[in-house]
Scaffold this active site. Sequence first.
Site, PDB file in Angstrom:
ATOM      1  N   GLU A 286       0.864  -1.198   0.000  1.00 23.10           N
ATOM      2  CA  GLU A 286       0.000   0.000   0.000  1.00 23.10           C
ATOM      3  C   GLU A 286       0.888   1.231   0.000  1.00 23.10           C
ATOM      4  OE1 GLU A 286      -3.333  -0.553  -0.422  1.00 23.10           O
ATOM      5  OE2 GLU A 286      -2.453  -2.532  -0.677  1.00 23.10           O
TER       6      GLU A 286
HETATM    7  N1  LIG Z   1      -1.724   3.525   1.029  1.00 21.60           N
HETATM    8  C1  LIG Z   1      -1.748   3.575   2.345  1.00 21.60           C
HETATM    9  O1  LIG Z   1      -2.588   2.947   3.003  1.00 21.60           O
HETATM   10  C2  LIG Z   1      -0.725   4.400   3.066  1.00 21.60           C
HETATM   11  C3  LIG Z   1      -0.907   4.644   4.420  1.00 21.60           C
HETATM   12  C4  LIG Z   1       0.053   5.398   5.100  1.00 21.60           C
HETATM   13  C5  LIG Z   1       1.148   5.898   4.437  1.00 21.60           C
HETATM   14  N2  LIG Z   1       1.282   5.655   3.123  1.00 21.60           N
HETATM   15  C6  LIG Z   1       2.437   6.213   2.399  1.00 21.60           C
HETATM   16  O2  LIG Z   1       3.601   6.034   3.183  1.00 21.60           O
HETATM   17  C7  LIG Z   1       4.542   7.070   2.908  1.00 21.60           C
HETATM   18  C8  LIG Z   1       5.000   7.701   4.214  1.00 21.60           C
HETATM   19  O3  LIG Z   1       5.537   6.727   5.044  1.00 21.60           O
HETATM   20  P1  LIG Z   1       7.098   6.485   5.218  1.00 21.60           P
HETATM   21  O4  LIG Z   1       7.831   7.777   5.043  1.00 21.60           O
HETATM   22  O5  LIG Z   1       7.265   5.719   6.480  1.00 21.60           O
HETATM   23  O6  LIG Z   1       7.403   5.566   3.955  1.00 21.60           O
HETATM   24  P2  LIG Z   1       8.754   4.786   3.605  1.00 21.60           P
HETATM   25  O7  LIG Z   1       8.491   4.052   2.343  1.00 21.60           O
HETATM   26  O8  LIG Z   1       9.922   5.658   3.668  1.00 21.60           O
HETATM   27  O9  LIG Z   1       8.904   3.756   4.809  1.00 21.60           O
HETATM   28  C9  LIG Z   1       7.882   2.804   5.117  1.00 21.60           C
HETATM   29  C10 LIG Z   1       8.525   1.655   5.859  1.00 21.60           C
HETATM   30  O10 LIG Z   1       9.408   0.981   4.968  1.00 21.60           O
HETATM   31  C11 LIG Z   1      10.672   0.828   5.583  1.00 21.60           C
HETATM   32  N3  LIG Z   1      11.701   0.745   4.536  1.00 21.60           N
HETATM   33  C12 LIG Z   1      12.390   1.758   3.967  1.00 21.60           C
HETATM   34  N4  LIG Z   1      13.244   1.260   3.031  1.00 21.60           N
HETATM   35  C13 LIG Z   1      13.050  -0.087   3.004  1.00 21.60           C
HETATM   36  C14 LIG Z   1      13.621  -1.145   2.238  1.00 21.60           C
HETATM   37  N5  LIG Z   1      14.538  -0.941   1.302  1.00 21.60           N
HETATM   38  N6  LIG Z   1      13.185  -2.406   2.489  1.00 21.60           N
HETATM   39  C15 LIG Z   1      12.227  -2.631   3.399  1.00 21.60           C
HETATM   40  N7  LIG Z   1      11.676  -1.677   4.167  1.00 21.60           N
HETATM   41  C16 LIG Z   1      12.067  -0.413   3.961  1.00 21.60           C
HETATM   42  C17 LIG Z   1      10.773   2.029   6.495  1.00 21.60           C
HETATM   43  O11 LIG Z   1      11.760   1.823   7.483  1.00 21.60           O
HETATM   44  C18 LIG Z   1       9.368   2.073   7.055  1.00 21.60           C
HETATM   45  O12 LIG Z   1       9.207   1.129   8.093  1.00 21.60           O
HETATM   46  C19 LIG Z   1       3.813   8.059   2.032  1.00 21.60           C
HETATM   47  O13 LIG Z   1       4.180   7.852   0.699  1.00 21.60           O
HETATM   48  C20 LIG Z   1       2.347   7.685   2.247  1.00 21.60           C
HETATM   49  O14 LIG Z   1       1.515   8.071   1.197  1.00 21.60           O
HETATM   50  C21 LIG Z   1       0.394   4.906   2.423  1.00 21.60           C
END
Ligand SMILES: NC(=O)c1ccc[n+]([C@@H]2O[C@H](COP(=O)([O-])OP(=O)(O)OC[C@H]3O[C@@H](n4cnc5c(N)ncnc54)[C@H](O)[C@@H]3O)[C@@H](O)[C@H]2O)c1
EC number: 1.2.1.88
Length: 515
Positions: A286
């Site tokens: 997501e």
């Molecule tokens: N569609 C939805 O339901 C939904 C809900 C909430 C947030 N979001 C999205 O999330 C984003 C904001 O959240 P964020 O800044 O935490 O996102 P992010 O993608 O930076 O991080 C999300 C998670 O992924 C982990 N991560 C980062 N790099 C990784 C890798 N290479 N392998 C595995 N895990 C990794 C992070 O540590 C964190 O736990 C925004 O784009 C927002 O739109 C989507």
Amino acid sequence: MVVPYTHEPFTNFQDNSNRSEYDAALQLVKSELGKAYPLIIGGERVTTDEQIVSVNPADKSEVVGTVSKANQALAEQAMDEAQEAFKTWSAWDPEARANVLFRTAAIARRRKHEFSAWMTYEIGKTRKEADADSAEAIDFLEYYARQMVELKDGEAINSRWFEHNQYTYQPLGVGLTISPWNLPFAIMAGTTVGPMVAGNTILLKPASLTPVITYKFLEVLEEAGMPAGVVNFIPGSGREIGDYLVEHPKTRFVNFTGSKEVGIGIYEKAAKVQPGQNFLKKTAIEMGGKDTIIVDDDADLDLAAASIVQSAYGFSGQKCSACSRVVAHEDVYDKILEKVTKLTEDLSVGDPVDGNTYMGPVCEQSAYDKILNYIEIGKGEARLVTGGSGDNDKGYFIQPTVFADADPNARIMQEEIFGPVVAFTKAKDIQEMIDIANNTDYGLTGSIISNNRAHLEKARREFQVGNLYFNRGCTAAIVGYQPFGGFKLSGTDAKAGGPGYILHFMDPKTVCDQF
Ligand SMILES: NC(=O)c1ccc[n+]([C@@H]2O[C@H](COP(=O)([O-])OP(=O)(O)OC[C@H]3O[C@@H](n4cnc5c(N)ncnc54)[C@H](O)[C@@H]3O)[C@@H](O)[C@H]2O)c1
Ligand SMILES: N[C@@H](CCC=O)C(=O)O
């Protein structure tokens, strides 16, 4: 007998007793700031030298907690513990598994303001936003527990006189939950307990900005009777342990919520069958949004303005569902822009501990820099109407910002900013408004404010988003009422809080018993 599901009510903060209870919870949490938290692997506390420092984004000098950081060796240990726990947890009666969630919900409900107060300090949520986050976490627990009870005997299928056919669901194994910081209780809890109640065991890697609220939730799961090893708490670097576990040959599924860039990478890595792996990994991915509110020529403009402001600036626009684009009919464009600008200029920005603050900080320095950079880009692409500045002396505060006359293809109209910035563009008719709304790579949420039933029905058919709203804002989906997930590059549309959610984490099995 389980009573029917209804969502957790939101707290009325106009009521003085509720305000006082929240203030007391803030005091309690403040008295606990700065503590150290270990990993939890197989029920054991593990402390590491390397630590994640969680900081209050409204006051950079305030440490919320220090949390141990898992490396690959500890991630491997967690995988072993989760494999072992799966042998017994998967054999638990599904109703007994559901009971762990019901009890967790009951404890969380009793301590709701305390959880919300942790989010006020750890990620800068105002009390209204934090309260909604806690309510949603409780809803996920209540909803998925009931879903498991409903699915425990499988589904009805046909049999002939000489056979008995059965269609049931079985859990997959060990899965990886990777959660974001922006709904650090609700999404973290929901994406953990959905697959968990289905009988899987979980490696939980929360976002590094919000590990303390996650640890607090783990404590409640344990108190509610979750056996050791069923959920393992392993905060750490996404690149180091995230990638390692996504690619691990024993990881059966990945339940990710986060950005498009990281989500696409995980989707690709999870698709590769590793040596020693004899199954295909399931993924629920997501991702982000670039969400539009359409304002029609006959719209109630006060409703439209209130919906835009709430959707654009709630939690400083740090929601995948946030309204970052407004497409208004040319006949009402100037009026809606003026109304939104007026409401925006009246918003209070400041410390979310103060009950009168509407908008707190953004989450960290890099987000602050990124948002201000987009505002600079916006100044070159559109007309800055209000806001446009920031102040990071104490915390990461950005003024709510409105741009007008943006080209639909401008970067500020196409890229996820994830901050308190909204851009307006005008269109001549409903077809053009829908076409502009659809012209991004994302397809998460959208709204149309209109009194024209034919236009609403056209939007129902043509507005390409997973969550479409009529005559309200585009945020604040409720579990069990507006199942949540997006089209296109917003993700796999797993529909969190929806009737099919836990099926993503089970294998259906057919058994034919011939007599
Ligand atoms: N569609 C939805 O339901 C939904 C809900 C909430 C947030 N979001 C999205 O999330 C984003 C904001 O959240 P964020 O800044 O935490 O996102 P992010 O993608 O930076 O991080 C999300 C998670 O992924 C982990 N991560 C980062 N790099 C990784 C890798 N290479 N392998 C595995 N895990 C990794 C992070 O540590 C964190 O736990 C925004 O784009 C927002 O739109 C989507
Ligand atoms: N489900 C939430 C958004 C989650 C993304 O950040 C909403 O509907 O506003």
